[in-house]
Every structure is written in structure tokens, then in C-alpha cells.
Design an enzyme around this catalytic site. Structure first.
Site, PDB file in Angstrom:
ATOM      1  N   GLU A 260       0.190  -0.917   5.714  1.00  0.00           N
ATOM      2  CA  GLU A 260       1.288  -0.361   6.503  1.00  0.00           C
ATOM      3  C   GLU A 260       1.117   1.135   6.727  1.00  0.00           C
ATOM      4  OE1 GLU A 260       5.172   1.187   7.751  1.00  0.00           O
ATOM      5  OE2 GLU A 260       4.065   1.776   5.963  1.00  0.00           O
TER       6      GLU A 260
ATOM      7  N   ARG B 285      10.469  10.016  22.226  1.00  0.00           N
ATOM      8  CA  ARG B 285      11.112   8.911  21.509  1.00  0.00           C
ATOM      9  C   ARG B 285      12.036   8.242  22.518  1.00  0.00           C
ATOM     10  NH1 ARG B 285       8.590   7.759  16.705  1.00  0.00           N
ATOM     11  NH2 ARG B 285       7.482   9.676  16.240  1.00  0.00           N
TER      12      ARG B 285
ATOM     13  N   ASP C  90       0.860  -1.196   0.000  1.00  0.00           N
ATOM     14  CA  ASP C  90       0.000   0.000   0.000  1.00  0.00           C
ATOM     15  C   ASP C  90       0.886   1.232   0.000  1.00  0.00           C
ATOM     16  OD1 ASP C  90       0.849  -0.708   2.672  1.00  0.00           O
ATOM     17  OD2 ASP C  90      -0.492   0.864   3.403  1.00  0.00           O
TER      18      ASP C  90
ATOM     19  N   HIS D 237     -17.094  32.592  25.667  1.00  0.00           N
ATOM     20  CA  HIS D 237     -16.706  33.780  24.917  1.00  0.00           C
ATOM     21  C   HIS D 237     -15.818  34.614  25.835  1.00  0.00           C
ATOM     22  CE1 HIS D 237     -17.169  37.748  23.103  1.00  0.00           C
ATOM     23  NE2 HIS D 237     -17.550  37.136  22.004  1.00  0.00           N
TER      24      HIS D 237
ATOM     25  N   ASP E  63       8.660   3.808  -1.580  1.00  0.00           N
ATOM     26  CA  ASP E  63       8.006   3.395  -0.316  1.00  0.00           C
ATOM     27  C   ASP E  63       6.691   2.725  -0.632  1.00  0.00           C
ATOM     28  OD1 ASP E  63       7.115   3.076   2.274  1.00  0.00           O
ATOM     29  OD2 ASP E  63       6.549   5.171   2.533  1.00  0.00           O
TER      30      ASP E  63
ATOM     31  N   SER F 226       9.830   4.773  14.419  1.00  0.00           N
ATOM     32  CA  SER F 226       9.592   3.363  14.708  1.00  0.00           C
ATOM     33  C   SER F 226       8.965   2.673  13.511  1.00  0.00           C
ATOM     34  CB  SER F 226       8.689   3.216  15.936  1.00  0.00           C
ATOM     35  OG  SER F 226       7.658   4.160  15.921  1.00  0.00           O
TER      36      SER F 226
ATOM     37  N   ASP G  42      12.566  -1.084   3.837  1.00  0.00           N
ATOM     38  CA  ASP G  42      11.475  -0.093   3.856  1.00  0.00           C
ATOM     39  C   ASP G  42      11.952   1.165   4.581  1.00  0.00           C
ATOM     40  OD1 ASP G  42       8.947   1.037   3.578  1.00  0.00           O
ATOM     41  OD2 ASP G  42       8.147   0.077   5.380  1.00  0.00           O
TER      42      ASP G  42
HETATM   43 ZN   LIG Z   1       7.124   2.132   3.987  1.00  0.00          ZN
HETATM   44 ZN   LIG Z   2       5.595   4.889   4.308  1.00  0.00          ZN
END
Ligand SMILES: [Zn+2]
Ligand SMILES: [Zn+2]
Ligand SMILES: [Zn+2]
Ligand SMILES: [Zn+2]
Lengths: 475, 475
Positions: free
Chosen positions: B166, B343, B101, B228, B132, B417, B195
Site C-alpha cells: 500500500e 484535488r 506494509d 551557463h 498505519d 485519496s 486506514d
Molecule cells: Zn495506511
Molecule cells: Zn500510510
């Protein structure tokens, strides 16, 4: 002077007719914010013109310009309706302002009934515009019609300024009024606006003051495009961090404005004012409960009311450019714009406020030592409005209220701005009064907007007596 | 071992055919985020199955569940495609993951050409999914096809796990993988994922680490409905003021995380790591210029790379419930939800991080003494991933890169990630490697996504050599 009992009976007898008039008005969905309804505003203005002409008024539709909508389409602005009833040189002239457009509304927003049908339930008339501002405009028409049918001579000339864009910033109105300063407006002795609300649910009032507004943007630019926090987090100075810090320095936890030089501009409170505030009928517990707020900034009535009307306040409204949706998004925004505003009061002037705000933020920014690009700028500024509530004009309003309700009105202010008030005062250089007829819980701008039948009918009576009282008024 | 010169020539000769394969893939607009394209994902999976079957693979489409879209419609989730090529008990088994996808794309977003046509220009192949992740998936197929046509025996069994969701959170994938832990996945010895991207534009790399993510919401509730600011400003404790203050206490001006107990959880940096980072080919000026950032948090290469991969970072993403549009709105939001995330890196565990974050904010809140309602809670937590880059599996990847490019790869991490990486590692308990073939400027997820023809062709070569090298690999 007309006999009040007789007047009151005449008005009561016509309740059904007056409700039908409001029904007709509410059923025209004259939403100014939505392009699809633009034509309904024109219809609403035509219909109101017809109503005024039935009273014998001479009407004129003043052409307004064009409006570009956010999506780029260009719409015609609805005209401003000028009407004149009476032209007796020996009489003084009252100018009545009102608006014929309404806020958007849909059943799906959570209305219990169709917002564009007038629904009578439990003594209330529900429908969009019922209280803001079609109800009050119809009440003026009801009042004049009744006096005419009673064959009472109205002791003043009446002019109407009715617009169709109030809920969308009154686009074009100021320009039109300025152009007619020396013609249509030249003989105006008093201006009366019924487009606000009582402070509570039972006690009538007159309003003599409005706070002004100074609105600001703080822009922080980090880089060209939004970044993914996983890939870039830890390498750039993030704008949200700078912005949150700057905005955290605007007010204290207790709401005190921390911007240097602001509080010094506020006119000192006089003992007379404190007395006036003390007399006001206002229940602080009801107020808190209606808001379902956990706690107010004070438990003292005078302090809360002065915080609403007499002192500046600072609100942080939000941030443009950051993530604002539901759920989780891991963005580092490229550029964020923080928005906040100050409500200002006499003797604050927007220019002086702008200088304090920008100086303060520039100073903070230099302390921050961030490499990001920073900008702070005002986007609009309107001055506060304050009328002399001891003017005979206010006495006429007060007498009308005493006649109908048997009680003196409270003298109040409004925390928000109705910019046209200041325009009328500045162009006519005469007294302007806010004479509300709706109650505080009418839910203007919200779901299930309503006007109580008693407010609508008593309001019609107050306006009729007020018109008669103005004859005795030497402003 | 196959002769590389011969292999390289064979692949080069098939460039046109391989580009046609990618063209076919790109022309199927398999956008997982848009309901209209759901059927295209099914088509894309069927077509890929056909390609794999032409190589002799045994394919199975594993049924996935249903998906409720934000508008309430329910869609079928596309199946996950499992493929098996080779079933020789004496050989080890490689599992290849990829996704079929793509992100949404439209000419009107600012693409120079139709995103769903593969356009060749200046040695680049433009089109959504080109890099990608359709480009890498096609490169695997190209590699296997070439080895087969050269009649070279591939020294391993190959399995594919190809999904179609994905870009929309890999809905359902983890469940399917967990269910097949003891069947399809039971004999997997290595997992390889292509990827991600090179760190720069010319130097190939292998990635052995990913940061995890802990996402948080801070909720401040003031009252029932938005207020308000003109009418109510000055009487309630405003939630935005509380929230900006809380969020201003999360990180220092220089990006240091102020939450107590966070930095202590980070695994100490070893000298060996510093040496590894020093060797990485990374130009800090190019990086800053590409971002058009005014300044980075440091000018030191190792510090910047470690900030991206080796240290936690905290980003404030935005505020839900506040005003976020353009223009000026004078609202006091009734309830605001601040969103930020960390992260995280080894040895941080989401649970321990959650505790530090909530303890810290609870402590700040008690200092604030605000009457508003306060809540802080994590919305998701994923652990960091770290592979042993000294594992023979990585040596096979490195040898393939050396063979094709004549240079050792850089060993890098990714700041974001790819959750499936950790899933494969945990389910197979074997080494997982990220082997990117695209360049850092391929613009995945953005307008004008591309893959360089050289990257596509050299990538095909690297993958082919890697498959052969795995034969020598005693993991
Ligand atoms: Zn990807
Ligand atoms: Zn992607
Ligand atoms: Zn109004
Ligand atoms: Zn309104």
C-alpha cells in the site's frame, strides 16, 4: 626579435613531445570537486612544479587552509603554486595565471572515451582538462621551453600563479594573493590569463571585459513541515503560488528586466563600441544551431553580442525546497527558496543592484497580501571587469596573433565571470588581458572536452611570440 | 446482542495480549519502499495468515507479479492475503481491507526510539505501523478473537483483503481485485476500511468521501543542453521565465482556481451538507497551530473543512529540470517541467478537468508568444469517492461508536485519496465505509508514529460491536 618562421618550425618539430606533456597532465585526475581526487591535485601541482623547475623556475607552494565538504569531512586545500623565471631588474614582469584542477568527468556521464586518457582523433585531443585549463598551462611551458632551446633571451621576467581549486570556487586564492600584494605581486606589470575560448572556431581573439554577478534568493515560508496536498490543499496559502508570481514579475516575455532602476545603471553604449562589435566575426545562425535553440531574442549580431557582454541579463535558476524529482509527488512545500541572478555590466555596482532588487520585490510582496513569511536577499555579488584594450599590453597580444594567424584578433568580452581577473587588476593596478587559445566548441565542463591540435600548437606559438613582444611594451 | 459491558471487560482484560500482538507486528520491518525489506513483507503476511488461521479463517495468498525498482533490480511483489471466516449462506458478508506494509523509518530520521520496537510511553504505543495500518489490522483480529472466546456468534461472514504494497502504490492490487470480482468479492455486501484517522484527538468519526486527483506537467524546452547564464544569459528566451508566468496564472493570491470551467463542475453544496459540516467537532485554531501556519485561507470552520473535502484545490508542487539544490548555481535550464495537481470532488470527472486545464494553458501559451516548445499533459487522474452515509452500513458503524464512546460520530471526508476505496465500491457495487480508530496526531508516515493505548483498545471494542451490529443491517 626572434625569427617567426624558425620559431614556428621549432615548435612544430616538438609537437609529439608537447602532446605527451598534455597527456601526462590529463592523466592525473585532479578533480577539485571530489574528495577522492584531492590527492591527485597535490600530485598535479608537484608534477607541474617539476616541469617549471626544468625550465629553471624557482617554485614555491603557498599553503592554503582547510575545506569542509558538504558531508562534514575536512580536507586540506591544495597549495597555490608560485613560480618565478627571471629576476632581471631591467625587465618588466609578466604574471601568468592558470589552474591545474578540472571538472568532474566519468565515462558514465556520456564520454565516448576515458576522460582521463588523452585520446587523439580527427586532429583533436580529447580528455578532461585538455582545454580547461591544462592545455593552455602546458602551452605556456611549451612556449618558454622552445624559446630557451632556441637560446633566445626572453625579454621579461615571468611569474606563474597556478591554483588547484578553480573549478570549486578558487577557495583560498584571493586571500593568498592579497597577502602577497606587496611581495610576489609587487613588481607585476602585466597579467595574462589563458582560461577562456575563442568566440568561434577559427578566429582568434582577445577579451577585455567580463560581466559581474549578483545572485539572489527569495524565501517564502508557509508552515513548519511539508504538507500533503490531499489533506491540507485548500486551507493554506501556498508558497509556490506566491513564489511563481514574484518570479514571473522579474522579466518580460521578451527578456526585458522589469526591476525598476536596473537598466538606468548601464553605461551608455558609445559609437566606437558599436563599431568594434560590428567588426566581430560571429555567425548568429551557427550560434543558434549549436544551442539547438528554437529562436534567439534577436536576429541582429550586434544586439546578441551586446546582450551577452554589454547589457545585464536576468536568469531564474530554480527553486530549493519544492519537488524536483521525476514522477509525481503531491507535496505542498513548507518553505521554498527561489533563485535568480543578474549578470551585471559597467557601471552597475552590486550594492546598487541589491537595493533595486530588494526594493522591487518588497514592493511586489506588499501588493501580494499573502500571510506567508517573505525574505529576499543577495547571496553573492561580483563586479564586472573591464580592461583598456588600447593598452600596449593588448597590442603585444594582438601582434602575436597577427604574426601566427595573419589576422587581427577580435576584441571580445565574456558574459560570465572569472573573479580572479578582477583580483589581479585590483591588486597590481596594472593591465590584465585574457588571451584564449581554445575554440568555442571545446566543450569545457561538458562531455568529450577537447582541444584541437592546431589550437594547441598555434596557441603555443602565440604565447611564445607574445612573450617576445612584451619586451617592446611600454605599459 | 452481546452485552457491551461484558464485551468491554473481556477486551480490557486482554490488553496485554493485544499489545503483544501489535508488538510482534511492528517488530517485522515490512517496509515496502525498500528492497532490503521485501522479505519482511512476506514474513509479515505469513505471520498474519497464521493469526487469522488461529481464528479459524481459511487463507489464500494470491500471487502478485514482479516489480522493477528504480535501480533496475527486479523484485517479487508480495502476495495479497485473502481470508474467509464463516461461510453461512444466510449471513451477509463483510469485506475488511487493510495493509501490512509500512513507510520507511530509521532512528537517524529523528525517531526518539527504535521505530521497529513497540515502545510504551505515556499511554502511547510508539513504532512504525502502530497506527498505519498494523494497529487497525490487529484490532480487527482482537475483536474477532474476543467475540469467539466469549462464544458469541458473529452474525456475518467476514472476508479480509490484506496487502503488502500500500505504501508503494498498491502495485498489483487492483488487477487482483478485478480478477476476483465474480469469485471472492461476489458476495460482499459491505466493505470497511480502517486506514485513516479521526479529525481530532478525541471525537470518533466515520468518513464517507475522498477527493480525487488530477496531476499535470507543463514542459518548456529551450534548447538541447543546460546553458551557463554568464555565457548565454540575454540571448535565449528562458524557459523558467515562461514556466513561472504560466504557473502564476493557475491560482489567485487567495487560492481561487483561475482555470476556466473548473469551479462550474463542482456539485452545488446543499443545506443539509452545511448542517452536517456545522456539527463537526473541529477547532480551527488548533489546526492552524499544529501546522504552525501563519494564517489559513479563512477563519471559518465550515469554509476550511469544505476547502479540504468539498471543493477542489490546486497545488503547485515543484519543477523538474531546474536547479533545486542548496547554494548558488548559475544555470539556464534547457528544459523545465512544472508540476501541479488538482484535488477534485463530485461532480468533477478527470477527463473534463484535463480538458479545462489543457485548454486554459494552451490559451495562455498562445498569449505568451514565446519561441520555446510547450507541452501540457495529465500524468494521472483518479475520481473522487463519495458514499451514502445514510446507508444502514454507516448506521451500524455509528451505533458501534455510540455504544463505546457514548457520542455520535462526526461524518467527515478525507482530502486525499485512498484509491482502493473506489475500487471496492465499483467492483462490489455496495456501500464502503471508512472507520478510523487512530487520532489525528498519530504521525503516520512521520517520525515517532504512535497509537494511543485507549484508541487501540476502544478501537477494538468499536470494531467488535460493529461486527455484531452488522447482523441487524439490511443494506
Ligand atoms: Zn495506511
Ligand atoms: Zn500510510
Ligand atoms: Zn578554467
Ligand atoms: Zn572551468
Amino acid at each position: 626579435m626572434v625569427d617567426f618562421k624558425k620559431l614556428s618550425d621549432c615548435i612544430d618539430k616538438k609537437q609529439k613531445e608537447f602532446i605527451e606533456r598534455l597527456r601526462h597532465a590529463v592523466e592525473i585526475p585532479s578533480v577539485s570537486a571530489e574528495a577522492d581526487h584531492r590527492n591527485d591535485i597535490f600530485r598535479m601541482i608537484d608534477w607541474t612544479q617539476h616541469e617549471l623547475e626544468s625550465l629553471g623556475a624557482k617554485c614555491e607552494q603557498i599553503k592554503n587552509g582547510k575545506q569542509e565538504m558538504p558531508d562534514g569531512t575536512v580536507l586540506d586545500l591544495p597549495p597555490v603554486l608560485f613560480a618565478t623565471l627571471g629576476n632581471d631588474k631591467s625587465k618588466k614582469t609578466l604574471c601568468i595565471y592558470g589552474h591545474l584542477d578540472v571538472q568532474p568527468a566519468a565515462l558514465s556521464d556520456g564520454w565516448d572515451t576515458d576522460p582521463f586518457k588523452l585520446i587523439e582523433k580527427d586532429g583533436k585531443l580529447f580528455g578532461r582538462g585538455s582545454t580547461d585549463d591544462k592545455g593552455p598551462v602546458m602551452a605556456w611551458i611549451n612556449a618558454i621551453q622552445t624559446l630557451q632551446e632556441m637560446k633566445v633571451e626572453i625579454p621579461i621576467n615571468i611569474k606563474f600563479v597556478l591554483e588547484g581549486m578553480e573549478e570549486s570556487g578558487s577557495v583560498g586564492l584571493d586571500d593568498i594573493l592579497i597577502k602577497h600584494k606587496d611581495t610576489f605581486l609587487s613588481d607585476v606589470e602585466f597579467t595574462c590569463i589563458s582560461d577562456s575560448y575563442w568566440l568561434g572556431k577559427s578566429k582568434p581573439c582577445l577579451a577585455y571585459g567580463l560581466r559581474g554577478l549578483c545572485y539572489y534568493c527569495i524565501e517564502i515560508a508557509v508552515c513548519q513541515q511539508d504538507l500533503h496536498s490531499g489533506v491540507f490543499g485548500g486551507t493554506v496559502h501556498e508558497g509556490m503560488s506566491d513564489l511563481c508570481w514574484l518570479m514571473s514579475q522579474l522579466i518580460d516575455a521578451d527578456g526585458t528586466i522589469k526591476i525598476e532602476g536596473i537598466n538606468e545603471q548601464v553605461a551608455p553604449v558609445t559609437d566606437e563600441e558599436i563599431e568594434l562589435y560590428k567588426k566581430i566575426d560571429f555567425n548568429i545562425d551557427d550560434y543558434r544551431n549549436d544551442l539547438k535553440a528554437h529562436k534567439l531574442v534577436s536576429d541582429d549580431k550586434v544586439k546578441i553580442l551586446m546582450n551577452r557582454w554589454r547589457f545585464p541579463s536576468l536568469s531564474i535558476h530554480g527553486i530549493e525546497g519544492a519537488f524536483a524529482g521525476p514522477g509525481a509527488k503531491t507535496v505542498i512545500p513548507a518553505k521554498v527558496i527561489g533563485k535568480f541572478s543578474l549578470r551585471i555590466v559597467p557601471n552597475m555596482e552590486p550594492k546598487a543592484v541589491d537595493k533595486c532588487v530588494t526594493d522591487y520585490l518588497n514592493k511586489l510582496w506588499s501588493q501580494r497580501k499573502s500571510p506567508n513569511q517573505f525574505k529576499v536577499y543577495p547571496t553573492k555579488g561580483s563586479r564586472p571587469w573591464l580592461a583598456d584594450y588600447k593598452n600596449p599590453h593588448y597590442q603585444a597580444g594582438a601582434k602575436a596573433i597577427e604574426t601566427v594567424f595573419g589576422t587581427e584578433p577580435d576584441y571580445i568580452c565574456e558574459g560570465g565571470s572569472i573573479p580572479v581577473t578582477l583580483t589581479f587588476q585590483e591588486l597590481t593596478q596594472k593591465n590584465v588581458m585574457l588571451l584564449p587559445i581554445g575554440a568555442c566548441d571545446d566543450m569545457a565542463h561538458s562531455q568529450n572536452e577537447k582541444i584541437n591540435i592546431t589550437n594547441y600548437m598555434d596557441g603555443t606559438k602565440v604565447l611564445a611570440v607574445y612573450l617576445m613582444e612584451l619586451g617592446n611594451c611600454s605599459s
